[in-house]
Write a protein that holds these residues in place. Structure first.
Motif, PDB file in Angstrom:
ATOM      1  N   PHE A  71       0.954  -1.498   0.036  1.00 45.88           N
ATOM      2  CA  PHE A  71       0.154   0.029  -0.219  1.00 45.88           C
ATOM      3  C   PHE A  71       1.252   1.005  -0.026  1.00 45.88           C
ATOM      4  CE2 PHE A  71      -3.998  -2.651   1.238  1.00 45.88           C
ATOM      5  CZ  PHE A  71      -4.999  -1.725   0.140  1.00 45.88           C
ATOM      6  N   ARG A  72       1.781   1.214   0.799  1.00 45.91           N
ATOM      7  CA  ARG A  72       2.932   2.508   0.687  1.00 45.91           C
ATOM      8  C   ARG A  72       3.666   2.678  -0.452  1.00 45.91           C
ATOM      9  NH1 ARG A  72       3.860   0.268   6.515  1.00 45.91           N
ATOM     10  NH2 ARG A  72       5.977  -0.780   5.417  1.00 45.91           N
ATOM     11  N   LEU A  73       4.412   1.584  -1.406  1.00 41.03           N
ATOM     12  CA  LEU A  73       4.674   1.796  -2.359  1.00 41.03           C
ATOM     13  C   LEU A  73       3.841   2.189  -3.204  1.00 41.03           C
ATOM     14  CD1 LEU A  73       6.766   0.954  -4.243  1.00 41.03           C
ATOM     15  CD2 LEU A  73       5.371  -1.406  -4.912  1.00 41.03           C
ATOM     16  N   PHE A  74       2.580   1.997  -3.428  1.00 39.53           N
ATOM     17  CA  PHE A  74       1.027   2.562  -4.271  1.00 39.53           C
ATOM     18  C   PHE A  74       0.479   4.305  -4.032  1.00 39.53           C
ATOM     19  CE2 PHE A  74       1.448  -1.715  -5.390  1.00 39.53           C
ATOM     20  CZ  PHE A  74       2.215  -1.594  -6.754  1.00 39.53           C
ATOM     21  N   ALA A  75       0.882   4.418  -2.807  1.00 39.46           N
ATOM     22  CA  ALA A  75      -0.019   5.245  -2.140  1.00 39.46           C
ATOM     23  C   ALA A  75       0.897   6.765  -3.071  1.00 39.46           C
ATOM     24  CB  ALA A  75      -0.445   5.576  -0.695  1.00 39.46           C
ATOM     25  N   ASP A  76       0.202   7.679  -3.164  1.00 36.22           N
ATOM     26  CA  ASP A  76       0.744   8.669  -3.575  1.00 36.22           C
ATOM     27  C   ASP A  76       1.476   9.473  -2.001  1.00 36.22           C
ATOM     28  OD1 ASP A  76      -0.415   8.468  -5.730  1.00 36.22           O
ATOM     29  OD2 ASP A  76      -2.035   9.861  -5.260  1.00 36.22           O
ATOM     30  N   ARG A  77       2.245  10.439  -2.984  1.00 36.61           N
ATOM     31  CA  ARG A  77       3.451  10.631  -2.044  1.00 36.61           C
ATOM     32  C   ARG A  77       3.098  11.936  -1.325  1.00 36.61           C
ATOM     33  NH1 ARG A  77       8.905  11.292  -5.663  1.00 36.61           N
ATOM     34  NH2 ARG A  77       8.798   8.596  -5.656  1.00 36.61           N
ATOM     35  N   ASP A  78       1.816  12.883  -1.264  1.00 33.59           N
ATOM     36  CA  ASP A  78       1.384  13.321  -0.740  1.00 33.59           C
ATOM     37  C   ASP A  78       0.429  12.978   0.438  1.00 33.59           C
ATOM     38  OD1 ASP A  78      -0.170  12.783  -2.612  1.00 33.59           O
ATOM     39  OD2 ASP A  78      -0.736  15.586  -2.690  1.00 33.59           O
ATOM     40  N   ALA A  79      -0.482  11.255   0.599  1.00 36.77           N
ATOM     41  CA  ALA A  79      -1.227  11.099   0.822  1.00 36.77           C
ATOM     42  C   ALA A  79      -0.637  11.207   3.026  1.00 36.77           C
ATOM     43  CB  ALA A  79      -1.881   9.415   0.144  1.00 36.77           C
ATOM     44  N   PRO A  80      -1.711  11.067   3.605  1.00 35.61           N
ATOM     45  CA  PRO A  80      -1.043  11.305   4.513  1.00 35.61           C
ATOM     46  C   PRO A  80      -0.563   9.962   5.772  1.00 35.61           C
ATOM     47  CG  PRO A  80      -3.413  12.446   4.331  1.00 35.61           C
ATOM     48  CD  PRO A  80      -2.609  11.274   3.087  1.00 35.61           C
ATOM     49  N   ALA A  88      -5.013   6.249  -6.714  1.00 30.81           N
ATOM     50  CA  ALA A  88      -3.868   5.547  -6.680  1.00 30.81           C
ATOM     51  C   ALA A  88      -4.810   4.056  -6.552  1.00 30.81           C
ATOM     52  CB  ALA A  88      -2.888   5.819  -4.971  1.00 30.81           C
ATOM     53  N   LEU A  89      -5.108   4.072  -5.368  1.00 34.23           N
ATOM     54  CA  LEU A  89      -5.763   1.725  -5.294  1.00 34.23           C
ATOM     55  C   LEU A  89      -6.309   1.607  -6.893  1.00 34.23           C
ATOM     56  CD1 LEU A  89      -5.435   0.160  -3.335  1.00 34.23           C
ATOM     57  CD2 LEU A  89      -7.814   0.540  -2.781  1.00 34.23           C
ATOM     58  N   GLU A  90      -6.382   2.189  -7.391  1.00 35.59           N
ATOM     59  CA  GLU A  90      -7.725   1.998  -8.072  1.00 35.59           C
ATOM     60  C   GLU A  90      -6.305   1.216  -9.215  1.00 35.59           C
ATOM     61  OE1 GLU A  90     -10.692   4.042 -11.587  1.00 35.59           O
ATOM     62  OE2 GLU A  90     -11.041   3.835  -9.733  1.00 35.59           O
ATOM     63  N   ARG A  91      -5.260   2.260  -9.332  1.00 30.80           N
ATOM     64  CA  ARG A  91      -4.125   2.295 -10.633  1.00 30.80           C
ATOM     65  C   ARG A  91      -4.050   1.313 -10.604  1.00 30.80           C
ATOM     66  NH1 ARG A  91      -3.833   7.824 -10.123  1.00 30.80           N
ATOM     67  NH2 ARG A  91      -2.142   7.294  -8.457  1.00 30.80           N
ATOM     68  N   ALA A  92      -3.727   1.145  -9.034  1.00 27.96           N
ATOM     69  CA  ALA A  92      -2.420  -0.558  -8.816  1.00 27.96           C
ATOM     70  C   ALA A  92      -3.111  -1.700  -8.873  1.00 27.96           C
ATOM     71  CB  ALA A  92      -2.667   0.023  -7.001  1.00 27.96           C
ATOM     72  N   LEU A  93      -4.344  -1.945  -9.044  1.00 24.67           N
ATOM     73  CA  LEU A  93      -4.900  -2.764  -8.988  1.00 24.67           C
ATOM     74  C   LEU A  93      -5.672  -2.816 -10.909  1.00 24.67           C
ATOM     75  CD1 LEU A  93      -8.130  -2.662  -5.879  1.00 24.67           C
ATOM     76  CD2 LEU A  93      -6.441  -3.785  -6.249  1.00 24.67           C
ATOM     77  N   VAL A  94      -5.493  -2.175 -11.231  1.00 27.99           N
ATOM     78  CA  VAL A  94      -6.336  -2.700 -13.463  1.00 27.99           C
ATOM     79  C   VAL A  94      -4.703  -2.689 -13.141  1.00 27.99           C
ATOM     80  CG1 VAL A  94      -5.928  -0.619 -14.876  1.00 27.99           C
ATOM     81  CG2 VAL A  94      -7.979  -0.336 -13.389  1.00 27.99           C
ATOM     82  N   GLN A  95      -3.585  -2.432 -12.543  1.00 30.17           N
ATOM     83  CA  GLN A  95      -1.991  -2.620 -12.851  1.00 30.17           C
ATOM     84  C   GLN A  95      -1.870  -4.086 -13.059  1.00 30.17           C
ATOM     85  OE1 GLN A  95       1.009   0.599 -12.338  1.00 30.17           O
ATOM     86  NE2 GLN A  95       2.779  -1.596 -13.090  1.00 30.17           N
ATOM     87  N   TYR A  96      -2.241  -4.837 -11.461  1.00 31.88           N
ATOM     88  CA  TYR A  96      -2.079  -5.950 -11.372  1.00 31.88           C
ATOM     89  C   TYR A  96      -2.508  -6.827 -11.199  1.00 31.88           C
ATOM     90  CZ  TYR A  96       2.746  -3.554 -10.125  1.00 31.88           C
ATOM     91  OH  TYR A  96       4.002  -3.118 -10.296  1.00 31.88           O
ATOM     92  N   CYS A  97      -4.364  -6.298 -11.538  1.00 36.72           N
ATOM     93  CA  CYS A  97      -5.338  -7.942 -11.221  1.00 36.72           C
ATOM     94  C   CYS A  97      -5.752  -8.059 -13.249  1.00 36.72           C
ATOM     95  CB  CYS A  97      -6.110  -7.102 -10.801  1.00 36.72           C
ATOM     96  SG  CYS A  97      -6.118  -6.759  -8.751  1.00 36.72           S
ATOM     97  N   SER A  98      -5.127  -6.273 -14.249  1.00 37.48           N
ATOM     98  CA  SER A  98      -5.348  -6.665 -14.903  1.00 37.48           C
ATOM     99  C   SER A  98      -5.805  -8.324 -15.692  1.00 37.48           C
ATOM    100  CB  SER A  98      -4.650  -6.164 -16.490  1.00 37.48           C
ATOM    101  OG  SER A  98      -5.180  -5.867 -17.722  1.00 37.48           O
ATOM    102  N   GLY A  99      -6.907  -8.659 -16.521  1.00 39.62           N
ATOM    103  CA  GLY A  99      -7.072  -9.991 -16.832  1.00 39.62           C
ATOM    104  C   GLY A  99      -7.753 -11.025 -15.559  1.00 39.62           C
ATOM    105  N   LYS A 100      -7.430 -10.705 -14.384  1.00 40.86           N
ATOM    106  CA  LYS A 100      -8.437 -11.116 -13.270  1.00 40.86           C
ATOM    107  C   LYS A 100      -9.835 -10.623 -13.203  1.00 40.86           C
ATOM    108  CE  LYS A 100      -3.787 -12.630 -11.550  1.00 40.86           C
ATOM    109  NZ  LYS A 100      -3.133 -13.254 -10.758  1.00 40.86           N
ATOM    110  N   VAL A 101     -10.217  -9.487 -13.314  1.00 40.42           N
ATOM    111  CA  VAL A 101     -10.536  -8.517 -12.682  1.00 40.42           C
ATOM    112  C   VAL A 101     -11.604  -7.905 -13.528  1.00 40.42           C
ATOM    113  CG1 VAL A 101     -11.662  -7.334 -10.127  1.00 40.42           C
ATOM    114  CG2 VAL A 101     -10.259  -8.797 -10.510  1.00 40.42           C
ATOM    115  N   PRO A 102     -12.175  -7.929 -14.118  1.00 43.68           N
ATOM    116  CA  PRO A 102     -12.723  -6.658 -14.928  1.00 43.68           C
ATOM    117  C   PRO A 102     -12.696  -5.602 -14.256  1.00 43.68           C
ATOM    118  CG  PRO A 102     -14.285  -7.998 -15.133  1.00 43.68           C
ATOM    119  CD  PRO A 102     -13.391  -8.812 -13.960  1.00 43.68           C
TER     120      PRO A 102
END
Length: 133
Positions: A71-80, A88-102
């Motif tokens: 989570f820290r790796l994918f969080a924006d730098r200015d996030a608390p 940011a979470l959506e971008r990470a999930l789309v990138q790493y779940c592509s083909g598994k989850v629409p």
């Protein structure tokens, strides 16, 4: 994960979700877990029953520290600290779940998550809740 939008999860839907989360479970174990918590006896579980299954100790291929680091790796730098923006979470999930989850399912999932007052998802609280180890 409720593919038929019936408000409950079938055994196949639960199995798919557990596999997506990296949980390896045999069919007979899954059937026993569902039978144990299926209060209505219809072979499906509602959200509260599902939380009971997920709260049981599992032999996961990752540790709490690994999930926090991801989570820290994918969080924006200015996030608390301990938070991630929905984008940011959506971008990470789309990138790493592509083909598994629409992608629509990912967007729907992220949109259901509770945001704090600053508009962030408090992942540290959620990780601590689900991976209480």
């Amino acid at each position: 994960m409720d593919k038929d939008k019936g408000g409950t999860l079938s055994i196949d839907e639960v199995k798919g979700l557990m596999e997506l989360l990296g949980m390896k479970v045999r069919q007979e174990e899954l059937e026993a877990m569902i039978a144990e918590i299926d209060n209505s006896g219809d072979g499906n579980i509602d959200f509260n029953e599902f939380l009971q299954v997920m709260a049981k100790p599992q032999d996961l291929p990752y540790k709490k520290a690994d999930v926090m680091r991801a989570f820290r790796l994918f969080a924006d730098r200015d996030a608390p600290q301990g938070c991630i923006s929905p984008e940011a979470l959506e971008r990470a999930l789309v990138q790493y779940c592509s083909g598994k989850v629409p992608e629509e399912e990912i967007m729907r999932l992220v949109n259901t998550l509770e945001l704090n007052q600053e508009g962030y998802i408090d992942f540290s609280r959620k990780v601590n809740l689900f991976l209480n180890k």
